[in-house]
Design a protein around this motif. Structure first.
Motif, mmCIF file in Angstrom:
data_model
loop_
_atom_site.group_PDB
_atom_site.id
_atom_site.type_symbol
_atom_site.label_atom_id
_atom_site.label_comp_id
_atom_site.label_asym_id
_atom_site.label_seq_id
_atom_site.Cartn_x
_atom_site.Cartn_y
_atom_site.Cartn_z
ATOM 1 N N ALA A 18 0.839 -1.196 0.000
ATOM 2 C CA ALA A 18 0.000 0.000 0.000
ATOM 3 C C ALA A 18 0.872 1.242 0.000
ATOM 4 O O ALA A 18 1.909 1.304 0.646
ATOM 5 C CB ALA A 18 -0.909 -0.008 1.222
ATOM 6 N N ASP A 19 0.452 2.231 -0.763
ATOM 7 C CA ASP A 19 1.157 3.503 -0.823
ATOM 8 C C ASP A 19 0.122 4.593 -0.580
ATOM 9 O O ASP A 19 -0.745 4.838 -1.429
ATOM 10 C CB ASP A 19 1.839 3.684 -2.184
ATOM 11 C CG ASP A 19 2.753 4.888 -2.226
ATOM 12 O OD1 ASP A 19 2.513 5.833 -1.453
ATOM 13 O OD2 ASP A 19 3.698 4.903 -3.037
ATOM 14 N N PRO A 20 0.194 5.258 0.560
ATOM 15 C CA PRO A 20 -0.834 6.259 0.872
ATOM 16 C C PRO A 20 -0.880 7.395 -0.135
ATOM 17 O O PRO A 20 -1.926 8.038 -0.288
ATOM 18 C CB PRO A 20 -0.427 6.750 2.267
ATOM 19 C CG PRO A 20 1.007 6.375 2.421
ATOM 20 C CD PRO A 20 1.193 5.127 1.629
ATOM 21 N N TRP A 22 -0.892 7.119 -3.264
ATOM 22 C CA TRP A 22 -1.718 6.726 -4.409
ATOM 23 C C TRP A 22 -3.142 6.343 -4.001
ATOM 24 O O TRP A 22 -3.952 6.006 -4.869
ATOM 25 C CB TRP A 22 -1.062 5.551 -5.135
ATOM 26 C CG TRP A 22 0.184 5.959 -5.860
ATOM 27 C CD1 TRP A 22 1.470 5.795 -5.449
ATOM 28 C CD2 TRP A 22 0.249 6.629 -7.123
ATOM 29 N NE1 TRP A 22 2.339 6.318 -6.375
ATOM 30 C CE2 TRP A 22 1.620 6.830 -7.407
ATOM 31 C CE3 TRP A 22 -0.705 7.078 -8.042
ATOM 32 C CZ2 TRP A 22 2.053 7.462 -8.568
ATOM 33 C CZ3 TRP A 22 -0.272 7.705 -9.208
ATOM 34 C CH2 TRP A 22 1.086 7.896 -9.464
ATOM 35 N N GLN A 23 -3.455 6.406 -2.729
ATOM 36 C CA GLN A 23 -4.794 6.035 -2.290
ATOM 37 C C GLN A 23 -5.877 6.900 -2.924
ATOM 38 O O GLN A 23 -6.949 6.385 -3.292
ATOM 39 C CB GLN A 23 -4.894 6.099 -0.766
ATOM 40 C CG GLN A 23 -6.164 5.461 -0.206
ATOM 41 C CD GLN A 23 -6.273 3.992 -0.576
ATOM 42 O OE1 GLN A 23 -5.304 3.239 -0.491
ATOM 43 N NE2 GLN A 23 -7.471 3.582 -1.028
ATOM 44 N N SER A 26 -6.722 5.339 -6.229
ATOM 45 C CA SER A 26 -7.495 4.105 -6.082
ATOM 46 C C SER A 26 -8.951 4.417 -5.731
ATOM 47 O O SER A 26 -9.884 3.830 -6.297
ATOM 48 C CB SER A 26 -6.870 3.217 -4.994
ATOM 49 O OG SER A 26 -5.546 2.851 -5.331
ATOM 50 N N ASP A 27 -9.156 5.362 -4.828
ATOM 51 C CA ASP A 27 -10.521 5.716 -4.420
ATOM 52 C C ASP A 27 -11.293 6.359 -5.574
ATOM 53 O O ASP A 27 -12.460 6.024 -5.817
ATOM 54 C CB ASP A 27 -10.470 6.674 -3.220
ATOM 55 C CG ASP A 27 -9.892 6.018 -1.975
ATOM 56 O OD1 ASP A 27 -9.886 4.776 -1.910
ATOM 57 O OD2 ASP A 27 -9.432 6.760 -1.081
ATOM 58 N N THR A 30 -12.068 3.791 -8.270
ATOM 59 C CA THR A 30 -13.088 2.854 -7.794
ATOM 60 C C THR A 30 -14.472 3.481 -7.911
ATOM 61 O O THR A 30 -15.450 2.813 -8.287
ATOM 62 C CB THR A 30 -12.805 2.448 -6.341
ATOM 63 O OG1 THR A 30 -11.559 1.743 -6.278
ATOM 64 C CG2 THR A 30 -13.912 1.554 -5.795
ATOM 65 N N ARG A 43 -13.353 -3.074 -7.362
ATOM 66 C CA ARG A 43 -12.401 -2.163 -6.730
ATOM 67 C C ARG A 43 -11.219 -1.968 -7.667
ATOM 68 O O ARG A 43 -10.833 -2.873 -8.409
ATOM 69 C CB ARG A 43 -11.897 -2.740 -5.395
ATOM 70 C CG ARG A 43 -12.953 -2.772 -4.294
ATOM 71 C CD ARG A 43 -12.350 -3.232 -2.967
ATOM 72 N NE ARG A 43 -11.759 -4.550 -3.049
ATOM 73 C CZ ARG A 43 -10.459 -4.810 -2.946
ATOM 74 N NH1 ARG A 43 -9.597 -3.816 -2.769
ATOM 75 N NH2 ARG A 43 -10.005 -6.051 -3.010
ATOM 76 N N THR A 45 -7.181 -0.741 -7.744
ATOM 77 C CA THR A 45 -5.968 -0.469 -6.969
ATOM 78 C C THR A 45 -4.934 0.143 -7.894
ATOM 79 O O THR A 45 -4.583 -0.446 -8.925
ATOM 80 C CB THR A 45 -5.396 -1.759 -6.355
ATOM 81 O OG1 THR A 45 -6.347 -2.305 -5.436
ATOM 82 C CG2 THR A 45 -4.090 -1.471 -5.626
ATOM 83 N N ALA A 47 -1.091 1.546 -7.763
ATOM 84 C CA ALA A 47 0.108 1.569 -6.919
ATOM 85 C C ALA A 47 1.303 1.195 -7.773
ATOM 86 O O ALA A 47 1.159 0.500 -8.793
ATOM 87 C CB ALA A 47 -0.024 0.603 -5.740
#
Length: 532
Positions: A18-20, A22-23, A26-27, A30, A43, A45, A47
């Motif tokens: 996980a890389d915060p 790039w969150q 992802s969100d 999604t 979902r 992802t 990253a």
């Protein structure tokens, strides 16, 4: 070979760190994926390193799409929550659209017991089928899918000229013309190369198959597999006798299919084929950072100068009679040029015409040497690492100072580009030896790609520093023999204190110290070049 670089993955995805940073991507993606798929159970992802080794992939069982953040760049390049962000990251967004096409339309699964070659063909046909269905449902998505075609192909290990690989290029590229993702003009060269290998009738038969595949229902596995069986029959492949996909002969150089693929990828990137090849190879085969550089020692400089002097006089035998134009006598008067000179004088211009032709003795033409230096960094060469580093630098530096075009490549478990063509090797690269020698074949093919070692119109030489202990000796011999028969000299330097293998069609020297043996190396090199 030109295999698809995105796949439908069975099972569950491996853990992606996980890389915060790039969150937010992802969100945002999604939340956006229902727009592309009409599905609300997926979902996304995003990253670095996501995609299972490919730029992107879809895991049906996990209902998850992964996109490698490398194709975006930096997480702050744009705000993924804004609608216009896709224009700043068209390739990455196109990868998302491609996986959305699989998530929406690749709803069939290969039944157990299907021969692998048939399953592979069905997957190839599915690439353009899914994109065709996505484009039919969302016409604007074609814009983004076009950006991804070059990234969905793996240019490494380019295809050889056989029916299987010609069929692969046809399924992955030409089928996308009928899917209306790319245009026929984009793939004119690829179509010509595929036609040359398959013939027009077989290509038309394959085209009927992929056009039929574009009409197959999203859940109809039986029809897709039936088309895959038909594809095998057209190519003369019996899945019962040859259940796995045909593999390329490692001892054969890539042919016109590879060149056509490179030309297409280069054009799509806005580069010349030479620029694209150089950029791609430097990215994929960059020297390990752990290796150190040092200034050459005086003895190495002297050895390089001595070898350069010998190479400089190679193929220079006796002066040859010739004629050359001149502005003043004596000589033979050339009437037309004399009239031109008179007209220039009358016009008050400085005369540039040369009305006289004089016999003279000129040295013969000195052809440009194209030299590829391959050094073995496998574990068996560990005790010879220092001399090997010296040998690589002496050969490359000496050739470069004689206006030769040189490249230096190491091979062990992988092939590594140490010195790119037309770059001056100013420092000695202290190499470490570990691993196997499986990459020798890749190194030879890489050298051929960079310097066109099979091009008969140039003076070419391949110098290898190795004990010759290779796992694919038969394939290596075929490559060496191919180079030999096209007039490329192969000079092999073997450590005298190590056991090894001697290949035919090579000039092989047993060397203890390349610095002290430079005279012997020069003799062998000059003799080989004079006899080329």
């Amino acid at each position: 070979m030109a295999l698809p670089r995105t796949h439908l993955r069975t099972g569950h995805p491996t853990a992606t760190s996980a890389d915060p940073h790039w969150q937010p991507w992802s969100d945002a993606w999604t939340r956006h994926i229902p727009t592309l798929t009409d599905r609300h159970d997926l979902r996304v992802t995003v990253a670095p390193g996501a995609g299972g080794g490919a730029p992107a992939c879809f895991y049906p069982d996990a209902r998850r799409i992964e996109v490698d953040a490398t194709h975006i760049g930096a997480p702050d390049i744009t705000n993924p929550a804004r609608a216009g962000h896709k224009r700043l990251v068209p390739t990455a967004y196109g990868l998302l659209v491609h996986e959305a096409a699989h998530a929406t339309h690749s709803l069939w699964t290969t039944p157990p017991g299907t021969p692998p070659v048939v399953a592979t063909v069905a997957d190839l046909l599915e690439e353009s089928r899914a994109e065709h269905r996505q484009r039919s449902r969302r016409r604007a998505d074609r814009r983004w899918l076009r950006h991804t075609v070059t990234h969905l192909l793996n240019p490494d290990g380019a295809p050889i000229d056989d029916p299987w690989h010609a069929g692969q290029l046809a399924a992955l590229l030409l089928a996308r013309v009928d899917a209306r993702i790319v245009t026929a003009k984009d793939l004119k060269g690829v179509r010509a190369a595929v036609t040359a290998v398959l013939g027009r009738n077989r290509l038309l038969a394959l085209r009927d198959i992929w056009r039929h595949a574009h009409t197959v229902d999203d859940t109809d596995a039986a029809q897709m597999l039936d088309l895959a069986w038909r594809w095998c029959r057209v190519l003369g492949i019996d899945p019962h006798q040859q259940p796995t996909p045909p593999t390329a002969d490692l001892g054969v150089f890539a042919g016109q299919l590879a060149q056509a693929l490179t030309d297409y990828l280069a054009h799509a990137a806005g580069l010349t084929p030479a620029e694209y090849t150089a950029a791609h190879l430097e990215t994929r085969h960059r020297a390990p950072a752990a290796w150190t550089h040092r200034d050459p020692r005086d003895a190495e400089r002297d050895a390089a100068r001595h070898l350069a002097a010998r190479l400089r006089h190679a193929r220079i035998r006796h002066p040859e009679p010739a004629t050359r134009p001149t502005a003043v006598p004596p000589g033979r008067l050339r009437t037309r040029h004399a009239i031109t000179a008179q007209a220039q004088i009358a016009a008050g211009a400085l005369p540039t015409a040369t009305p006289w032709q004089r016999r003279s003795t000129l040295p013969p033409h000195k052809p440009t040497l194209h030299l590829a230096v391959l050094v073995d960094t496998s574990g068996s060469m560990r005790s010879y690492a220092a001399p090997m580093s010296s040998a690589g630098w002496i050969l490359a530096h000496a050739a470069h100072t004689t206006q030769a075009v040189t490249t230096t490549i190491s091979f062990g478990s992988t092939a590594t580009l140490l010195v790119a063509p037309r770059r001056h090797p100013t420092q000695v690269l202290e190499m470490t030896a570990a691993g196997g020698t499986t990459a020798f074949l890749d190194a030879v093919k890489l050298a051929d790609t960079l310097l066109h070692l099979r091009h008969r119109a140039t003076l070419r030489m391949l110098a290898v520093v190795s004990d010759g202990d290779l796992p694919n000796a038969d394939a290596a011999q075929r490559l060496i023999s191919t180079l030999h028969h096209t007039g490329c000299t192969v000079l092999w330097l073997r450590p005298a204190n190590l056991p090894g293998h001697t290949f035919t069609h090579t000039t092989t020297l047993l060397v203890d110290d390349p610095v002290h043996a430079v005279g012997t190396i020069a003799d062998a090199a000059v003799t080989a070049l004079d006899n080329a």
